[in-house]
Design a protein around this motif. Structure first.
Motif: not given
Length: 213
Positions: A30, A100, A104, A108-112, A130, A132, A135
């Motif tokens: 991201w 926040e 993310p 390795g983060g959540s992308g949220r 959140y 999402p 990629e």
């Protein structure tokens, strides 16, 4: 710094084209982009233009305003409602932005990503869900005083107003914030930190420094 005239439409297209070819510094899937400037510079307008151009290129984009990450009134107004040092140092919840928004997006983060956290009108949490990001997604953060916190922007833009233009274009009730922006210029030097500088004294005739590299 040499600046050349440009339209807002072409500026958005050039910034989006350049950003579309960037990679995150840590290799994450991201990107975070930043548009910095005083409220009078109307960073949100350029942010939305760039976001639309990126969407036309097939990128998922979330626009985040730092106004959604203000601290509660009890903290913002601890030293009064018109204290410029408080505005510069403690009005915006930079810790929450790291946690926040930018956290993310790390490898390795959540992308949220949380689009906003606090509503200054109601002085309550917004409870926004959140968002999402797939990629290749882009978060475009805009607002004042962004460039002194080492936020991991792949591309940063500073909308510059001269002191005279800043005063003219700032509404009278908000002019108490002007010393905060003078301090920001002195201590942070946003025009030196930003990848791209846009002179926005005349809202109809911007000029820019060109793309980095």
């Amino acid at each position: 710094m040499r600046l050349e005239a440009i339209t807002w439409e072409r500026l958005a297209d050039e910034l989006a084209r350049h950003a579309d070819g960037l990679s995150a510094p840590d290799g994450a899937p991201w990107l975070a982009l930043g548009i910095d400037g005083a409220p009078a510079a109307r960073t949100g307008g350029l942010a939305e233009r760039v976001a639309e151009e990126l969407r036309l290129r097939g990128r998922a984009v979330l626009v985040v305003s730092t106004e959604g990450f203000l601290r509660p009134a009890s903290l913002r107004f601890e030293y009064g409602k018109e204290d410029p040092d408080s505005y510069a140092d403690s009005w915006f919840d930079t810790g929450a932005l790291w946690r926040e928004v930018f956290g993310p997006l790390e490898a390795g983060g959540s992308g949220r990503v949380l689009p906003d956290l606090w509503d200054p009108a109601t002085d309550r949490a917004t409870r926004t869900p959140y968002h999402p990001l797939p990629e290749g997604g882009v978060v475009l953060v805009h607002g004042p005083l962004l460039l002194g916190h080492w936020f991991p922007f792949a591309l940063s833009v500073h909308l510059r107003l001269s002191p005279g233009a800043l005063r003219r274009r700032t509404e009278e009730p908000e002019r108490w914030t002007l010393p905060a922006f003078a301090r920001y210029e002195d201590e942070v030097g946003p025009a030196e930190r930003a990848d791209v500088v846009v002179r926005a004294d005349d809202p109809g005739h911007p000029a820019w420094s060109g793309l980095p590299g």
